[in-house]
Scaffold this motif. Sequence first.
Motif, short mmCIF file in Angstrom:
data_model
loop_
_atom_site.label_atom_id
_atom_site.label_comp_id
_atom_site.label_asym_id
_atom_site.label_seq_id
_atom_site.Cartn_x
_atom_site.Cartn_y
_atom_site.Cartn_z
N GLY A 25 -57.35 -33.65 -27.89
CA GLY A 25 -56.31 -34.50 -28.47
C GLY A 25 -55.60 -33.84 -29.63
N GLY A 26 -54.39 -34.32 -29.89
CA GLY A 26 -53.58 -33.83 -30.99
C GLY A 26 -52.52 -32.86 -30.52
N CYS A 27 -51.27 -33.08 -30.95
CA CYS A 27 -50.18 -32.17 -30.62
C CYS A 27 -49.12 -32.25 -31.71
CB CYS A 27 -49.56 -32.51 -29.26
SG CYS A 27 -48.33 -31.29 -28.70
N ASP A 28 -48.50 -31.11 -32.00
CA ASP A 28 -47.45 -31.07 -33.01
C ASP A 28 -46.06 -31.21 -32.41
OD1 ASP A 28 -48.06 -28.67 -31.79
OD2 ASP A 28 -47.68 -27.43 -33.55
N PHE A 29 -45.95 -31.36 -31.10
CA PHE A 29 -44.69 -31.64 -30.44
C PHE A 29 -44.67 -33.11 -30.01
CE2 PHE A 29 -43.74 -27.07 -28.73
CZ PHE A 29 -43.68 -26.61 -30.04
N ARG A 30 -43.47 -33.61 -29.78
CA ARG A 30 -43.29 -34.98 -29.29
C ARG A 30 -42.29 -34.97 -28.14
NH1 ARG A 30 -47.24 -35.25 -31.58
NH2 ARG A 30 -47.99 -36.72 -33.17
N CYS A 31 -42.60 -34.20 -27.12
CA CYS A 31 -41.72 -34.07 -25.98
C CYS A 31 -41.50 -35.43 -25.32
CB CYS A 31 -42.30 -33.09 -24.97
SG CYS A 31 -42.68 -31.46 -25.66
N PRO A 32 -40.27 -35.83 -25.10
CA PRO A 32 -40.01 -37.17 -24.55
C PRO A 32 -40.49 -37.35 -23.13
CG PRO A 32 -37.97 -35.89 -24.70
CD PRO A 32 -39.02 -35.11 -25.42
N TYR A 33 -40.80 -36.26 -22.44
CA TYR A 33 -41.22 -36.32 -21.04
C TYR A 33 -42.72 -36.05 -20.88
CZ TYR A 33 -40.67 -31.32 -21.82
OH TYR A 33 -40.75 -30.06 -22.35
N CYS A 34 -43.48 -36.07 -21.97
CA CYS A 34 -44.89 -35.68 -21.95
C CYS A 34 -45.71 -36.56 -21.00
CB CYS A 34 -45.48 -35.79 -23.36
SG CYS A 34 -47.22 -35.33 -23.46
N HIS A 35 -46.57 -35.92 -20.19
CA HIS A 35 -47.43 -36.64 -19.26
C HIS A 35 -48.75 -37.06 -19.90
CE1 HIS A 35 -45.58 -35.25 -15.17
NE2 HIS A 35 -44.81 -36.07 -15.85
N ASN A 36 -49.08 -36.47 -21.04
CA ASN A 36 -50.35 -36.77 -21.71
C ASN A 36 -50.11 -37.38 -23.08
OD1 ASN A 36 -51.89 -35.72 -19.57
ND2 ASN A 36 -51.77 -33.65 -20.40
N ALA A 37 -49.16 -38.31 -23.16
CA ALA A 37 -48.76 -38.84 -24.46
C ALA A 37 -49.90 -39.53 -25.19
CB ALA A 37 -47.59 -39.82 -24.27
N GLU A 38 -50.88 -40.03 -24.46
CA GLU A 38 -52.01 -40.69 -25.12
C GLU A 38 -52.84 -39.69 -25.94
OE1 GLU A 38 -53.47 -39.37 -21.07
OE2 GLU A 38 -51.64 -40.23 -21.92
N LEU A 39 -52.67 -38.39 -25.66
CA LEU A 39 -53.42 -37.37 -26.38
C LEU A 39 -52.67 -36.82 -27.59
CD1 LEU A 39 -54.83 -35.29 -23.37
CD2 LEU A 39 -56.00 -37.04 -24.71
N LEU A 40 -51.49 -37.33 -27.88
CA LEU A 40 -50.74 -36.84 -29.03
C LEU A 40 -51.45 -37.14 -30.34
CD1 LEU A 40 -47.08 -37.85 -28.03
CD2 LEU A 40 -48.19 -35.62 -27.79
N ASP A 41 -52.15 -38.26 -30.40
CA ASP A 41 -52.86 -38.68 -31.60
C ASP A 41 -54.27 -38.10 -31.57
OD1 ASP A 41 -54.10 -39.92 -33.70
OD2 ASP A 41 -53.68 -41.96 -33.04
N PRO A 42 -54.62 -37.25 -32.56
CA PRO A 42 -55.97 -36.67 -32.56
C PRO A 42 -57.07 -37.71 -32.78
CG PRO A 42 -54.84 -36.18 -34.62
CD PRO A 42 -53.82 -36.80 -33.70
N ASN A 43 -56.69 -38.92 -33.20
CA ASN A 43 -57.66 -39.99 -33.40
C ASN A 43 -57.86 -40.85 -32.16
OD1 ASN A 43 -58.12 -39.34 -36.19
ND2 ASN A 43 -56.13 -40.25 -36.64
N PHE A 44 -57.22 -40.46 -31.05
CA PHE A 44 -57.45 -41.14 -29.79
C PHE A 44 -58.94 -41.09 -29.48
CE2 PHE A 44 -57.66 -41.05 -25.07
CZ PHE A 44 -56.96 -42.21 -24.79
N PRO A 45 -59.55 -42.21 -29.03
CA PRO A 45 -61.00 -42.24 -28.83
C PRO A 45 -61.49 -41.11 -27.93
CG PRO A 45 -60.09 -44.45 -28.65
CD PRO A 45 -58.92 -43.51 -28.74
N PRO A 46 -62.46 -40.31 -28.41
CA PRO A 46 -62.95 -39.20 -27.60
C PRO A 46 -63.82 -39.66 -26.45
CG PRO A 46 -64.21 -39.37 -29.62
CD PRO A 46 -63.09 -40.38 -29.73
N LEU A 47 -63.88 -38.81 -25.43
CA LEU A 47 -64.76 -39.06 -24.29
C LEU A 47 -66.17 -38.56 -24.57
CD1 LEU A 47 -65.05 -39.80 -21.21
CD2 LEU A 47 -64.48 -37.41 -20.75
N MET A 48 -66.25 -37.44 -25.27
CA MET A 48 -67.54 -36.82 -25.56
C MET A 48 -67.35 -35.84 -26.70
SD MET A 48 -67.86 -34.03 -22.43
CE MET A 48 -67.90 -35.27 -21.14
#
Length: 229
Positions: A25-48
């Motif tokens: 998770g976490g990204c410094d871009f904000r591409c309007p067409y991003c397929h993994n937008a839920e991963l833009l926030d590094p605080n998104f709940p981790p899987l493991m």
Amino acid sequence: MNIHGLQKMTLLDFPGAVACTVFLGGCDFRCPYCHNAELLDPNFPPLMDETELLAFLKKRQGLLDGVCITGGEPLLRQELPTLLGEIRALGYKIKLDTNGAHPAQLRRILDAGLADYVAMDIKNSPERYAETIGRAQFDVAPIRESVRLLMAGDTDYEFRTTVVAELHGEEDIRAIGRWIAGARRYFLQPFTDRETVPLAGLSAPTQAQLDRFLAIAREFVPETQLRGA
């Protein structure tokens, strides 16, 4: 390190390898067409966490050949080389996906031999980079340096562009071609809309446009292919 997603097996993400794909998770871009937008926030709940990932990989030794590291933007993680070293110690090949905005971290990984294959996004022509990554302004110098590192190095690589009808035209593809002329390989990937894409109303180029883009890109990078068309 938190791991935000895991695809346990893929035959598509790592050329020539049976692999799994690890999402950070976490990204410094904000591409309007991003397929993994839920991963833009590094605080998104981790899987493991890292320990659980390595335990999974130990169990898959002999079944998987490689590990794809993607995001988000993996190179934001300063601890990434340590994780890659641990994956390498288990005998896996490593593919790294990156947006190219962190050449110092990329160099660190390449110099240490911690990647067998790098897939780097070229978002658009330099003039339209900021617009394409959702920024008001953007200096493409780090992107240029990452391109240089890959093209001058020994690590296998590809460049790729997700083409969006509203963001890419023939002159943009021509400008990208000039930028990466002589690269080993280049892929054009037509945009596919999803519910998670940040900006509604975007579309893929027509097949005729894609064919024209392909012809233009091949003037500069003969090994250019359409992927997913």
